[in-house]
Design a protein around this motif. Structure first.
Motif, PDB file in Angstrom:
ATOM      1  N   GLU A   5       0.834  -1.206   0.000  1.00 35.51           N
ATOM      2  CA  GLU A   5       0.000   0.000   0.000  1.00 35.51           C
ATOM      3  C   GLU A   5       0.871   1.259   0.000  1.00 35.51           C
ATOM      4  O   GLU A   5       0.659   2.181  -0.806  1.00 35.51           O
ATOM      5  CB  GLU A   5      -0.926   0.020   1.218  1.00 35.51           C
ATOM      6  N   ASN A   6       1.880   1.289   0.893  1.00 39.42           N
ATOM      7  CA  ASN A   6       2.751   2.461   0.967  1.00 39.42           C
ATOM      8  C   ASN A   6       3.431   2.731  -0.361  1.00 39.42           C
ATOM      9  O   ASN A   6       3.519   3.872  -0.818  1.00 39.42           O
ATOM     10  CB  ASN A   6       3.828   2.247   2.041  1.00 39.42           C
ATOM     11  N   GLY A   7       3.925   1.660  -0.994  1.00 36.79           N
ATOM     12  CA  GLY A   7       4.626   1.797  -2.268  1.00 36.79           C
ATOM     13  C   GLY A   7       3.721   2.354  -3.355  1.00 36.79           C
ATOM     14  O   GLY A   7       4.088   3.269  -4.096  1.00 36.79           O
ATOM     15  N   VAL A   8       2.501   1.801  -3.427  1.00 40.03           N
ATOM     16  CA  VAL A   8       1.562   2.254  -4.461  1.00 40.03           C
ATOM     17  C   VAL A   8       1.214   3.719  -4.239  1.00 40.03           C
ATOM     18  O   VAL A   8       1.182   4.519  -5.176  1.00 40.03           O
ATOM     19  CB  VAL A   8       0.286   1.377  -4.473  1.00 40.03           C
ATOM     20  N   ARG A   9       0.981   4.102  -2.992  1.00 36.96           N
ATOM     21  CA  ARG A   9       0.629   5.498  -2.707  1.00 36.96           C
ATOM     22  C   ARG A   9       1.783   6.440  -3.079  1.00 36.96           C
ATOM     23  O   ARG A   9       1.559   7.524  -3.619  1.00 36.96           O
ATOM     24  CB  ARG A   9       0.281   5.671  -1.222  1.00 36.96           C
ATOM     25  N   LEU A  10       3.007   5.988  -2.794  1.00 40.19           N
ATOM     26  CA  LEU A  10       4.160   6.814  -3.125  1.00 40.19           C
ATOM     27  C   LEU A  10       4.284   6.996  -4.638  1.00 40.19           C
ATOM     28  O   LEU A  10       4.460   8.112  -5.134  1.00 40.19           O
ATOM     29  CB  LEU A  10       5.430   6.178  -2.557  1.00 40.19           C
ATOM     30  N   LEU A  11       4.148   5.876  -5.377  1.00 43.71           N
ATOM     31  CA  LEU A  11       4.279   5.960  -6.834  1.00 43.71           C
ATOM     32  C   LEU A  11       3.171   6.834  -7.425  1.00 43.71           C
ATOM     33  O   LEU A  11       3.412   7.666  -8.305  1.00 43.71           O
ATOM     34  CB  LEU A  11       4.239   4.556  -7.454  1.00 43.71           C
ATOM     35  N   ALA A  12       1.943   6.664  -6.888  1.00 38.53           N
ATOM     36  CA  ALA A  12       0.820   7.464  -7.390  1.00 38.53           C
ATOM     37  C   ALA A  12       1.094   8.948  -7.154  1.00 38.53           C
ATOM     38  O   ALA A  12       0.862   9.790  -8.036  1.00 38.53           O
ATOM     39  CB  ALA A  12      -0.464   7.036  -6.681  1.00 38.53           C
TER      40      ALA A  12
ATOM     41  N   PRO B   8      16.090  -5.602  -1.665  1.00 37.58           N
ATOM     42  CA  PRO B   8      15.951  -4.219  -2.144  1.00 37.58           C
ATOM     43  C   PRO B   8      17.220  -3.385  -1.947  1.00 37.58           C
ATOM     44  O   PRO B   8      17.585  -2.600  -2.820  1.00 37.58           O
ATOM     45  CB  PRO B   8      14.826  -3.655  -1.274  1.00 37.58           C
ATOM     46  N   ASP B   9      17.900  -3.572  -0.814  1.00 38.64           N
ATOM     47  CA  ASP B   9      19.028  -2.682  -0.520  1.00 38.64           C
ATOM     48  C   ASP B   9      20.234  -2.947  -1.408  1.00 38.64           C
ATOM     49  O   ASP B   9      21.157  -2.142  -1.455  1.00 38.64           O
ATOM     50  CB  ASP B   9      19.414  -2.791   0.960  1.00 38.64           C
ATOM     51  N   VAL B  10      20.268  -4.090  -2.092  1.00 35.52           N
ATOM     52  CA  VAL B  10      21.412  -4.342  -2.965  1.00 35.52           C
ATOM     53  C   VAL B  10      21.047  -4.199  -4.438  1.00 35.52           C
ATOM     54  O   VAL B  10      21.843  -4.519  -5.305  1.00 35.52           O
ATOM     55  CB  VAL B  10      22.015  -5.747  -2.722  1.00 35.52           C
TER      56      VAL B  10
ATOM     57  N   TYR C 139       8.213   7.401   4.603  1.00 36.95           N
ATOM     58  CA  TYR C 139       7.680   6.527   5.648  1.00 36.95           C
ATOM     59  C   TYR C 139       8.659   6.287   6.796  1.00 36.95           C
ATOM     60  O   TYR C 139       8.315   5.634   7.780  1.00 36.95           O
ATOM     61  CB  TYR C 139       7.258   5.182   5.055  1.00 36.95           C
ATOM     62  N   GLY C 140       9.890   6.754   6.665  1.00 38.75           N
ATOM     63  CA  GLY C 140      10.847   6.589   7.745  1.00 38.75           C
ATOM     64  C   GLY C 140      11.318   5.167   7.951  1.00 38.75           C
ATOM     65  O   GLY C 140      11.814   4.826   9.020  1.00 38.75           O
ATOM     66  N   GLU C 141      11.147   4.300   6.976  1.00 40.49           N
ATOM     67  CA  GLU C 141      11.653   2.920   7.100  1.00 40.49           C
ATOM     68  C   GLU C 141      11.924   2.350   5.713  1.00 40.49           C
ATOM     69  O   GLU C 141      11.462   2.895   4.716  1.00 40.49           O
ATOM     70  CB  GLU C 141      10.641   2.034   7.837  1.00 40.49           C
ATOM     71  N   MET C 142      12.678   1.267   5.677  1.00 39.99           N
ATOM     72  CA  MET C 142      12.930   0.588   4.406  1.00 39.99           C
ATOM     73  C   MET C 142      11.658  -0.148   3.995  1.00 39.99           C
ATOM     74  O   MET C 142      10.862  -0.538   4.844  1.00 39.99           O
ATOM     75  CB  MET C 142      14.047  -0.461   4.596  1.00 39.99           C
ATOM     76  N   PRO C 143      11.457  -0.375   2.681  1.00 42.67           N
ATOM     77  CA  PRO C 143      10.363  -1.266   2.288  1.00 42.67           C
ATOM     78  C   PRO C 143      10.572  -2.617   2.977  1.00 42.67           C
ATOM     79  O   PRO C 143      11.708  -3.068   3.115  1.00 42.67           O
ATOM     80  CB  PRO C 143      10.537  -1.397   0.775  1.00 42.67           C
TER      81      PRO C 143
END
Lengths: 376, 298
Positions: free
Chosen positions: A47-54, A275-277, A294-298
């Motif tokens: 959800e966070n990722g989709v909202r960010l991309l949108a 993700p981090d690499v 969001y203050g954190e890694m995916p």
């Protein structure tokens, strides 16, 4: 009376027709993900990722002039709630659905989206998802059969284990992956001494592990989710089973290490790179934006895979200069040049599977970090 | 034989957790003739309260003293919640038909479960390793320190509860209230405070059970109360609901039964067999293993 009934029916019909017409001002993107429940961590990542991309796309003027509107439905990681979500999102007039996280939920919703002609992109890895011939389904991860082949090759030919145990839960994904791995191990001449099943979320896996201990295995492959995997690993160590523990891709979550605690060290996780690499520039910038917002890694690679699926669909719509879902699907099935993605180049095969994919075996260190043990 | 003994150890560990939770059901039923469906969710809540006390109040200290404080503070918190629950959800319905109180209990269960979700979030929360990971290999059977602690502490609590109820004046008042509330009142027993006491004891035992779940399995979710509540409820019925030694016996038997079915038959079937056992017990001995046939009051 009958006349009044007819009038009312007509009114209802008008209302139903009017809703999509009014809604056409925005491009509606549905998110079907486990926002609550055992896999909430992953669902919220999607959800966070989709909202960010949108937000990012809207900031650049949207898609073909339309702003993206995100509509989220919580499938709780259960098939029943997933089926309800599917109907709900269709009624709300979305043109694409991102998710769900689990194959079980993606599968339960698939047919509804297919019937409505809505594109669905999920990280579900169960092979069954792409075997139904739905043109609406686009897998943004790589199928179980690919992972099973890699696991078998690694366990049998690279590490030369003699007594392998395969464990799964009852979900579409885990059972499918475990069966595929068992078949692949046997095909390479490996020895599967036991194929066990646990009930997800039941927490008490010691009875099953006690039986496994008597078979004296040298390797355990667990094809389930991190919420069970961490506890399974902890209980394995507590019982004094010396076998090497290999977790399938869905164990690649920080909670695995937390749950297993001091027992996590020495366990192995098989997955696509974390993700981090990710070496791609687009990955670095997206992850940086994600951390800023969001203050954190995916939580894991899975949310990002779903974001890539969404980016691919939007790319197709822009290239076609049309919101038509069938045209977008045709475009994606016939892409000649892959779209650079966060998780690597994206291109789809005719059956909706994502092309390519390489796996790594990661070893968990005493401090909870990963080190690459083997790269395909 | 190794496998048998190992399963026995596993079964006793989870059995004692079931027994602790089952005591909460059975004590409330004994006095109020009410199934307190919210009890399972109170157990889940106690695990979250314990975790918060560890991170916020104790500043993540891991000494023995800190662990004891966490247990005591959580038990006190949950005892307060239990008393409030009784005051708000059950006392106004004391004279109402029994069904109303059961519906109220189900409602309270939902309120607590969703309350946990709203306060601590829907994610799985993870307990720290407060008990050192120490294992002993006794000729093929591995026992961990946490298992020993769970088993010992549960037995101590259960024996002291039994002695309290059987040997003290307060215990006699509890027994009197469970036999006949009106007669107890005529004898000068304050039934309201007895009921409050029942909720204090039941909830704090449940809190200990919840912390054991957190310490043993490490992962806690807001909806786990349902699962443990159901098992404990079955344990209470198995032993004879309303009967305190019955709940202890029922919990232990259920834990063992579950471990052996999962070990020798299949973990897939463990739940199904548990419910078949429940049905059989209800057919053969409707009052449970230790339950006595009580004449129905008309």
């Amino acid at each position: 009376m009958q006349k009044m009934f007819k009038v009312m029916l007509a009114l209802v019909a008008v209302c139903l027709l009017a809703v999509p017409a009014l809604a056409a001002d925005t491009l509606k993107v549905g998110v079907q993900a486990p926002i609550t429940g055992s896999y909430a961590n992953e669902g919220q990542g999607i959800e966070n990722g989709v909202r960010l991309l949108a937000e990012q796309i809207n900031g650049k003027g949207g898609v073909l002039g339309k702003q993206i509107e995100v509509i989220v439905c919580d499938d709780q990681g259960t098939a029943m709630a997933a089926a309800i979500c599917a109907k709900d999102l269709v009624n709300k007039g979305v043109s694409m659905v991102i998710g769900s996280y689990t194959s079980t939920c993606a599968e339960a919703a698939q047919k509804t989206y297919f019937n409505a002609g809505i594109l669905q992109t999920s990280d579900g890895t169960a092979d069954a998802l792409t075997e139904k011939g739905y043109w609406t389904f686009l897998r943004n991860s790589f199928p179980n059969s690919a992972e099973a082949g890699f696991v078998a090759e690694y366990l049998v030919n690279v590490k030369k284990y003699q007594r392998i145990v395969v464990i799964s839960d009852f979900s579409t994904y885990a059972d499918g992956l475990a069966n595929a791995a068992e078949a692949a191990i046997k095909k390479l001449g490996g020895n599967v001494v036991s194929r066990d099943k646990i009930k997800a979320d039941s927490q008490n896996f010691t009875p099953v592990l006690t039986n496994i201990k008597s078979k004296n295995p040298d390797a355990i492959f667990f094809a389930g989710y991190y919420s069970d995997g961490g506890q399974l690993r902890a209980q394995q160590v507590a019982l004094g089973i010396k076998a090497d523990f290999y977790g399938g891709d869905a164990n690649d979550n920080p909670d695995f290490v937390k749950l297993a605690g001091s027992a996590a060290a020495g366990a192995f996780i098989v997955n696509v790179p974390s993700p981090d690499v990710l070496p791609y520039d687009i990955a670095k910038s997206f992850i940086a934006d994600y951390q800023k917002k969001y203050g954190e890694m995916p939580p894991s690679i899975w949310g990002l895979m779903n974001i890539d699926g969404m980016r691919a669909i939007i790319h197709a719509m822009e290239q076609n200069n049309s919101f038509d879902t069938k045209k977008a699907a045709d475009f994606l099935h016939n892409m000649t040049e892959p779209l650079p993605g966060i998780t690597g180049p994206i291109a789809f095969a005719k059956d909706g599977n994502r092309k390519g994919g390489a796996y790594v075996v990661k070893k968990i260190q005493a401090d909870g970090s990963y080190s690459n043990e083997y790269v395909q | 034989m190794d496998i048998f003994l190992q399963q026995l150890a596993n079964g006793l560990t989870i059995g004692s957790m079931f027994a602790l939770v089952a005591l909460g059901y059975t004590m409330v039923y004994g006095v109020m003739k009410l199934i307190n469906f919210a009890h399972g969710d109170m157990v889940a809540a106690s695990a979250f309260v314990g975790l918060t006390i560890y991170t916020q109040v104790m500043g993540q200290a891991t000494s023995l003293l800190a662990v004891i404080t966490i247990f005591l503070l959580s038990a006190v918190c949950m005892a307060c919640v239990g008393v409030i629950l009784e005051r708000v959800a059950y006392r106004p319905l004391r004279k109402a038909p029994r069904l109303s109180a059961v519906v109220s209990a189900l409602g309270a269960s939902l309120v607590i479960q969703n309350g946990i979700m709203l306060i601590w979030g829907p994610r799985m929360r993870i307990f720290p390793e407060l008990v050192p990971q120490v294992y002993w290999d006794l000729g093929g059977v591995v026992i961990s320190l946490i298992q020993v602690i769970i088993l010992t502490l549960s037995l101590v609590l259960m024996v002291s509860l039994y002695l309290f109820v059987e040997k003290t004046r307060m215990g006699a008042a509890i027994r009197a209230s469970s036999i006949d509330q009106d007669a107890a009142r005529l004898m000068g027993i304050n039934v309201n405070s007895i009921i409050a006491l029942i909720f204090i004891i039941g909830s704090s035992l449940g809190a200990v059970g919840g912390l054991f779940i957190g310490l043993y399995y490490r992962g806690i979710t807001f909806n786990m109360g349902w699962q443990y509540g159901l098992y404990a409820f079955i344990a209470a019925i198995l032993g004879g609901i309303g009967n305190i030694p019955g709940a202890m016996l029922g919990g232990m038997l259920l834990g063992l039964f579950n471990a052996f079915i999962a070990g020798y038959v299949s973990s897939t079937w463990a739940d199904a067999f548990t419910f078949i056992l429940l049905i059989l017990i209800l057919i053969v001995r409707p009052t449970g293993i230790l339950g006595e046939r009580v004449a129905e009051k008309v």
